[in-house]
Design a protein around this motif. Sequence first.
Motif, PDB file in Angstrom:
ATOM      1  N   TYR A  70       0.837  -1.201   0.000  1.00 13.66           N
ATOM      2  CA  TYR A  70       0.000   0.000   0.000  1.00 13.66           C
ATOM      3  C   TYR A  70       0.870   1.249   0.000  1.00 13.66           C
ATOM      4  CZ  TYR A  70       0.814   0.565   5.080  1.00 13.66           C
ATOM      5  OH  TYR A  70       1.390   0.741   6.324  1.00 13.66           O
ATOM      6  N   LEU A  71       0.382   2.243  -0.717  1.00 14.49           N
ATOM      7  CA  LEU A  71       1.041   3.540  -0.813  1.00 14.49           C
ATOM      8  C   LEU A  71       0.186   4.534  -0.040  1.00 14.49           C
ATOM      9  CD1 LEU A  71       3.427   5.062  -2.190  1.00 14.49           C
ATOM     10  CD2 LEU A  71       1.826   5.589  -4.058  1.00 14.49           C
ATOM     11  N   PHE A  72       0.752   5.082   1.038  1.00 14.34           N
ATOM     12  CA  PHE A  72      -0.018   5.972   1.914  1.00 14.34           C
ATOM     13  C   PHE A  72       0.103   7.423   1.461  1.00 14.34           C
ATOM     14  CE2 PHE A  72       0.115   8.906   5.581  1.00 14.34           C
ATOM     15  CZ  PHE A  72      -1.232   8.850   5.905  1.00 14.34           C
ATOM     16  N   ALA A  73      -1.008   8.130   1.498  1.00 16.28           N
ATOM     17  CA  ALA A  73      -1.052   9.541   1.102  1.00 16.28           C
ATOM     18  C   ALA A  73      -1.647  10.380   2.227  1.00 16.28           C
ATOM     19  CB  ALA A  73      -1.896   9.711  -0.164  1.00 16.28           C
ATOM     20  N   GLN A  74      -0.893  11.377   2.678  1.00 16.06           N
ATOM     21  CA  GLN A  74      -1.444  12.392   3.581  1.00 16.06           C
ATOM     22  C   GLN A  74      -1.839  13.566   2.685  1.00 16.06           C
ATOM     23  OE1 GLN A  74      -1.635  12.480   7.353  1.00 16.06           O
ATOM     24  NE2 GLN A  74      -3.128  13.925   6.520  1.00 16.06           N
ATOM     25  N   VAL A  75      -3.142  13.727   2.492  1.00 15.86           N
ATOM     26  CA  VAL A  75      -3.653  14.730   1.561  1.00 15.86           C
ATOM     27  C   VAL A  75      -3.771  16.067   2.286  1.00 15.86           C
ATOM     28  CG1 VAL A  75      -5.480  15.286  -0.083  1.00 15.86           C
ATOM     29  CG2 VAL A  75      -4.908  12.888   0.371  1.00 15.86           C
ATOM     30  N   ALA A  76      -3.112  17.090   1.755  1.00  9.36           N
ATOM     31  CA  ALA A  76      -3.176  18.404   2.381  1.00  9.36           C
ATOM     32  C   ALA A  76      -4.603  18.939   2.318  1.00  9.36           C
ATOM     33  CB  ALA A  76      -2.215  19.365   1.685  1.00  9.36           C
ATOM     34  N   ILE A  77      -4.878  19.902   3.167  1.00  7.18           N
ATOM     35  CA  ILE A  77      -6.239  20.428   3.279  1.00  7.18           C
ATOM     36  C   ILE A  77      -6.371  21.759   2.546  1.00  7.18           C
ATOM     37  CG2 ILE A  77      -8.024  21.170   4.907  1.00  7.18           C
ATOM     38  CD1 ILE A  77      -6.688  19.198   6.924  1.00  7.18           C
ATOM     39  N   GLY A  78      -5.661  22.783   3.009  1.00  5.84           N
ATOM     40  CA  GLY A  78      -5.761  24.103   2.390  1.00  5.84           C
ATOM     41  C   GLY A  78      -4.999  24.223   1.093  1.00  5.84           C
ATOM     42  N   ASP A  79      -4.082  23.294   0.816  1.00  3.55           N
ATOM     43  CA  ASP A  79      -3.293  23.294  -0.410  1.00  3.55           C
ATOM     44  C   ASP A  79      -3.622  22.066  -1.237  1.00  3.55           C
ATOM     45  OD1 ASP A  79      -1.886  25.599   0.425  1.00  3.55           O
ATOM     46  OD2 ASP A  79      -0.509  24.339   1.592  1.00  3.55           O
ATOM     47  N   ARG A  80      -3.458  22.199  -2.551  1.00  3.32           N
ATOM     48  CA  ARG A  80      -3.693  21.052  -3.441  1.00  3.32           C
ATOM     49  C   ARG A  80      -2.376  20.302  -3.630  1.00  3.32           C
ATOM     50  NH1 ARG A  80      -8.561  20.862  -6.112  1.00  3.32           N
ATOM     51  NH2 ARG A  80      -7.635  19.463  -7.663  1.00  3.32           N
ATOM     52  N   ARG A  81      -1.994  19.552  -2.602  1.00  6.26           N
ATOM     53  CA  ARG A  81      -0.779  18.762  -2.673  1.00  6.26           C
ATOM     54  C   ARG A  81      -0.924  17.538  -1.772  1.00  6.26           C
ATOM     55  NH1 ARG A  81       2.635  19.795   1.726  1.00  6.26           N
ATOM     56  NH2 ARG A  81       1.932  21.515   3.031  1.00  6.26           N
ATOM     57  N   VAL A  82      -0.017  16.597  -1.951  1.00 11.08           N
ATOM     58  CA  VAL A  82      -0.055  15.339  -1.203  1.00 11.08           C
ATOM     59  C   VAL A  82       1.339  15.065  -0.651  1.00 11.08           C
ATOM     60  CG1 VAL A  82      -0.561  12.865  -1.289  1.00 11.08           C
ATOM     61  CG2 VAL A  82      -1.862  14.453  -2.726  1.00 11.08           C
ATOM     62  N   GLU A  83       1.412  14.669   0.616  1.00  9.43           N
ATOM     63  CA  GLU A  83       2.671  14.248   1.229  1.00  9.43           C
ATOM     64  C   GLU A  83       2.787  12.736   1.100  1.00  9.43           C
ATOM     65  OE1 GLU A  83       5.041  16.002   2.715  1.00  9.43           O
ATOM     66  OE2 GLU A  83       4.203  17.928   3.345  1.00  9.43           O
TER      67      GLU A  83
END
Length: 371
Positions: A70-83
């Motif tokens: 699995y590839l985990f994504a922390q999706v940003a909230i106020g910005d359109r980006r993913v950690e």
Amino acid sequence: MRGGTSKCWLFNAFDVDPLIAQAGGLDAILTSAFGSGDPRQLDGVGGGSSTTSKAAIVRRSSEPGIDVDYLFAQVAIGDRRVEWGSNCGNCATAIGLYALQSGFVPVDPRATTVRMRNQNTGAILHAEIATPGGMIPTEGDAAVPGTSALGVPVGLTFTGLAAGATTLLPTGAAADQISIADHAYRATMVVAGAPAALFDAADLGLTGAEDNQTIAEHLPLLLRLRQESSLRMGLSKPGDPISHAIPKVGVVGPPANYRTSAGVDISADDYDVSVRMLSMLAPHPAIGLTSAVAVAAASTVAGVVTANTQVRWPGSLRVGTPAGVLDVDLATSADGILESVTLHRAARRIASAELFVTAPAPAPALVGSAR
């Protein structure tokens, strides 16, 4: 799905892979699905907080001894980006149940173990779920601190840590010192579960048992400390974009009486170490499981900032968090090397859904702007 104290949208790679090229990449798909770029995440399924803006792409593994990757994504909230630089133990709890319910693994007549590999970090985790008579559970009565919701009990084990002082401490020191504005802050920087920088609460004028409102008042300083820790740990170089996902950063201190966010009084005798962590840009309402693994691993090394705590039961660590006490089981070798950490969580499927994604709307032109 809900895993522990996080909500995670889990995507079957079979469905997502064909869409990546035409949708402009995986980041574009996820930020659209979650409604990122708006702190409310109004136009998507995100919940407006770091613990409810998480995703994972799950696939059958071709690696011997591993059931799912699995590839985990922390999706940003106020910005359109993913950690993409981290892992999430709470989501891994959900992925274990998801893999079982989705037929990724054969069902054992007593208990089924799902062997998972986190592609972000290479970490290997095992999720154990009771399946008496070969029955796959859909509901359960297990609870965890930080939520009143019940779920299927899942034993989540972080394996293969082999964490002794040499491998655990990326700077080679049990305690480092970071100076900001002529003030020194002691920290233990560890790599286990996730890279983490644990600061001595006393250096911040805290005990480590404060409520999250008090921790939030120290947020600008903690973000500075995270940035400096990232450089020390070799996670970034000067001038690199700032990551708010790693290292995990928090304050630790000895046990003290405190009241949880739900109003429950906790005695200092009920746990071993106080921990208050950040989650992206805010205090974590409980504790991320990868952070709990880092704290547990640090507790096995002499001279760290948690050294003034006393573990009352061999093979265990009781972590005091804003949501309550988290019990952590530690397995060590005969020579004291930490081999694995197990946490007891709960997971539940919330929905099976079809999400519609779209390109972001162009920024509105300012009135009177030149054309």
